[in-house]
Design a protein around this motif. Structure first.
Motif, PDB file in Angstrom:
ATOM      1  N   VAL A   1      -2.286   4.169  17.537  1.00 18.12           N
ATOM      2  CA  VAL A   1      -3.636   4.447  17.461  1.00 18.12           C
ATOM      3  C   VAL A   1      -4.334   3.841  16.479  1.00 18.12           C
ATOM      4  CG1 VAL A   1      -5.678   5.929  17.990  1.00 18.12           C
ATOM      5  CG2 VAL A   1      -3.498   6.122  19.277  1.00 18.12           C
ATOM      6  N   GLY A   2      -3.842   4.223  15.272  1.00 15.10           N
ATOM      7  CA  GLY A   2      -4.419   3.850  14.058  1.00 15.10           C
ATOM      8  C   GLY A   2      -4.380   2.320  13.839  1.00 15.10           C
ATOM      9  N   MET A   3      -3.292   1.659  14.438  1.00 21.37           N
ATOM     10  CA  MET A   3      -3.202   0.026  14.029  1.00 21.37           C
ATOM     11  C   MET A   3      -4.008  -0.579  14.915  1.00 21.37           C
ATOM     12  SD  MET A   3       0.743  -0.922  13.495  1.00 21.37           S
ATOM     13  CE  MET A   3       1.318  -0.426  14.900  1.00 21.37           C
ATOM     14  N   LEU A   4      -4.195  -0.168  16.370  1.00 22.16           N
ATOM     15  CA  LEU A   4      -5.125  -0.442  17.249  1.00 22.16           C
ATOM     16  C   LEU A   4      -6.626  -0.601  16.891  1.00 22.16           C
ATOM     17  CD1 LEU A   4      -3.662   0.769  20.523  1.00 22.16           C
ATOM     18  CD2 LEU A   4      -3.292  -1.292  19.595  1.00 22.16           C
ATOM     19  N   GLN A   5      -6.925   0.148  15.793  1.00 20.47           N
ATOM     20  CA  GLN A   5      -8.308   0.415  15.180  1.00 20.47           C
ATOM     21  C   GLN A   5      -8.269  -0.215  13.986  1.00 20.47           C
ATOM     22  OE1 GLN A   5      -8.981   4.707  15.063  1.00 20.47           O
ATOM     23  NE2 GLN A   5      -9.083   4.938  17.437  1.00 20.47           N
ATOM     24  N   GLY A   6      -7.272  -1.044  13.647  1.00 21.70           N
ATOM     25  CA  GLY A   6      -7.313  -1.672  12.206  1.00 21.70           C
ATOM     26  C   GLY A   6      -6.728  -0.549  11.206  1.00 21.70           C
TER      27      GLY A   6
ATOM     28  N   ARG B   1      -0.913   5.120  -2.736  1.00 21.48           N
ATOM     29  CA  ARG B   1      -2.014   5.765  -2.429  1.00 21.48           C
ATOM     30  C   ARG B   1      -3.321   4.944  -2.281  1.00 21.48           C
ATOM     31  NH1 ARG B   1      -1.232  11.450  -2.915  1.00 21.48           N
ATOM     32  NH2 ARG B   1       0.813  11.825  -2.979  1.00 21.48           N
ATOM     33  N   VAL B   2      -3.163   3.742  -1.578  1.00 20.46           N
ATOM     34  CA  VAL B   2      -4.106   3.024  -1.223  1.00 20.46           C
ATOM     35  C   VAL B   2      -4.005   2.559   0.414  1.00 20.46           C
ATOM     36  CG1 VAL B   2      -4.794   2.093  -3.318  1.00 20.46           C
ATOM     37  CG2 VAL B   2      -3.203   0.768  -1.863  1.00 20.46           C
ATOM     38  N   PRO B   3      -4.940   2.012   1.082  1.00 23.63           N
ATOM     39  CA  PRO B   3      -4.599   1.585   2.576  1.00 23.63           C
ATOM     40  C   PRO B   3      -3.879   0.640   2.531  1.00 23.63           C
ATOM     41  CG  PRO B   3      -7.042   2.198   2.022  1.00 23.63           C
ATOM     42  CD  PRO B   3      -6.400   2.127   0.749  1.00 23.63           C
ATOM     43  N   VAL B   4      -3.040   0.924   3.522  1.00 20.77           N
ATOM     44  CA  VAL B   4      -1.839  -0.283   3.743  1.00 20.77           C
ATOM     45  C   VAL B   4      -2.470  -1.721   4.020  1.00 20.77           C
ATOM     46  CG1 VAL B   4       0.129  -0.826   5.120  1.00 20.77           C
ATOM     47  CG2 VAL B   4      -0.184   1.313   4.563  1.00 20.77           C
ATOM     48  N   SER B   5      -3.583  -1.623   4.876  1.00 20.95           N
ATOM     49  CA  SER B   5      -4.452  -2.884   5.270  1.00 20.95           C
ATOM     50  C   SER B   5      -4.800  -3.666   3.829  1.00 20.95           C
ATOM     51  CB  SER B   5      -5.740  -2.556   5.940  1.00 20.95           C
ATOM     52  OG  SER B   5      -6.298  -1.683   5.293  1.00 20.95           O
ATOM     53  N   GLU B   6      -5.073  -3.139   2.817  1.00 20.05           N
ATOM     54  CA  GLU B   6      -5.333  -3.658   1.498  1.00 20.05           C
ATOM     55  C   GLU B   6      -4.149  -4.273   0.793  1.00 20.05           C
ATOM     56  OE1 GLU B   6      -7.676  -1.001  -1.331  1.00 20.05           O
ATOM     57  OE2 GLU B   6      -9.102  -0.514   0.236  1.00 20.05           O
ATOM     58  N   LEU B   7      -3.019  -3.463   0.819  1.00 20.68           N
ATOM     59  CA  LEU B   7      -1.857  -4.064   0.180  1.00 20.68           C
ATOM     60  C   LEU B   7      -1.408  -5.501   1.183  1.00 20.68           C
ATOM     61  CD1 LEU B   7       0.320  -0.763  -0.304  1.00 20.68           C
ATOM     62  CD2 LEU B   7      -0.648  -2.578  -1.916  1.00 20.68           C
ATOM     63  N   VAL B   8      -1.321  -5.143   2.500  1.00 25.22           N
ATOM     64  CA  VAL B   8      -0.967  -6.256   3.251  1.00 25.22           C
ATOM     65  C   VAL B   8      -1.962  -7.493   3.160  1.00 25.22           C
ATOM     66  CG1 VAL B   8      -0.605  -6.870   5.608  1.00 25.22           C
ATOM     67  CG2 VAL B   8       0.214  -4.796   4.942  1.00 25.22           C
ATOM     68  N   GLY B   9      -3.291  -7.060   3.073  1.00 26.66           N
ATOM     69  CA  GLY B   9      -4.114  -8.432   2.826  1.00 26.66           C
ATOM     70  C   GLY B   9      -3.922  -9.258   1.437  1.00 26.66           C
TER      71      GLY B   9
END
Length: 316
Positions: A70-75, A84-92
């Protein structure tokens, strides 16, 4: 055609769902507790239990899977256990290196392979054909990491035309960033160009033996006109398949090259996350790579229909 695309989208969605289940379960059975790894060998069990609760690792497996999906579907890909940072920042941050490197390597591979394959097919069993096939056989046999080391030795250490590794960032300028990606892109592209050139030659030779090509020759077209006007487009189907697979391989399989050149890409991120038991990062990056493979497969299917109108009629 619309119905076919809807069916393909449904099939790809089910593939993503199945892949997410497999990825989650596989990372669940990997030995090692992330909380215990972060706390150290001599950590107090109560402290480990508290950290597990903070990270949500004490929740049921099904609940954690649904929460992740559910979290991935919401970004929202969750928070890294280690950084300890959002994974989306690391991936970006990392995909800003891996994706340009992949596209750079794929462009080089295509620009090398297509002319080489067409040239070899147009001169079957001639010295030029034999020479190109010999070079491509060498390119397939040589590991890309060994070739990367040779590139560093020649162009970075001896000639000093390029840096031996690292990435200055896109803020330093597009040309500077592309220059730092050139040697890794060449190391990734040449083995793939060898494979693609051999597939291009084989597919084009099979097409040149078809009846419609002989008919075109009988009507007065030269061999070159028949090759470029009739045979080449029909020979693209297997080539498009290889190009799609190569994009997926270059994006997901550049971990060794990224480590050789010290590039902060997705490959090094996954490697570091596995060694640190940062499972949420491993899951998120892998599922993104699976999505990239699925999306490229879908685009290749569309390219099939564009390249060969007979496929559209068959589907209709």
């Amino acid at each position: 055609m619309t119905l076919y695309l809807l069916r393909r989208l449904l099939s790809l969605s089910l593939t993503l769902l199945a892949a997410s289940i497999v990825v989650f379960l596989v990372t669940e059975i990997i030995p090692g507790d992330p909380a215990a790894f972060m706390m150290g060998i001599n950590a107090d069990p109560a402290a480990i239990a508290a950290l597990r609760s903070e990270l949500g690792l004490d929740q049921p497996v099904a609940f954690r899977y649904l929460n992740w999906i559910v979290g991935m579907l919401q970004g929202d890909f969750g928070q890294s256990y280690t950084y300890r940072v959002p994974v989306s920042e690391l991936v970006g941050d990392r995909i800003a290196v891996s994706l340009p490197l992949t596209l750079y390597a794929l462009a080089l591979s295509t620009l090398i392979a297509f002319p080489a394959g067409v040239f070899a097919a147009s001169r079957r069993n001639a010295p030029g054909d034999i020479a190109i096939m010999g070079v491509t056989q060498l390119g397939v046999a040589v590991p890309n990491f060994w070739f990367a080391m040779l590139l560093v030795l020649l162009f970075a250490i001896t000639l000093q035309w390029f840096s031996a590794g690292g990435f200055p960032g896109w803020d330093a300028g597009v040309l500077v960033a592309l220059k730092s990606l050139t040697l890794p892109a060449i190391a990734l592209a040449l083995p793939q160009a060898s494979i693609l050139a051999r597939v291009m030659r084989s597919s084009l030779l099979d097409t040149l033996d078809e009846d419609f090509v002989r008919t075109a020759r009988a009507k007065g077209l030269s061999r070159s006109q028949a090759l470029w006007g009739h045979a080449l487009r029909n020979a693209l189907i297997p080539v498009l398949t290889i190009v799609g697979l190569q994009f997926s391989f270059l994006l997901a399989g550049g971990i060794i090259i990224e480590n050789v050149f010290y590039l902060p890409g997705l490959g090094r991120l996954v490697f570091q996350a596995i060694s640190q038991r940062d499972l949420i990062v491993v899951r998120s990056v892998i599922i993104l790579l699976v999505f990239a493979v699925v999306a490229v497969t879908f685009l290749v299917d569309i390219a099939y229909a564009i390249a060969d109108p007979r496929l559209r009629r068959q589907r209709r």
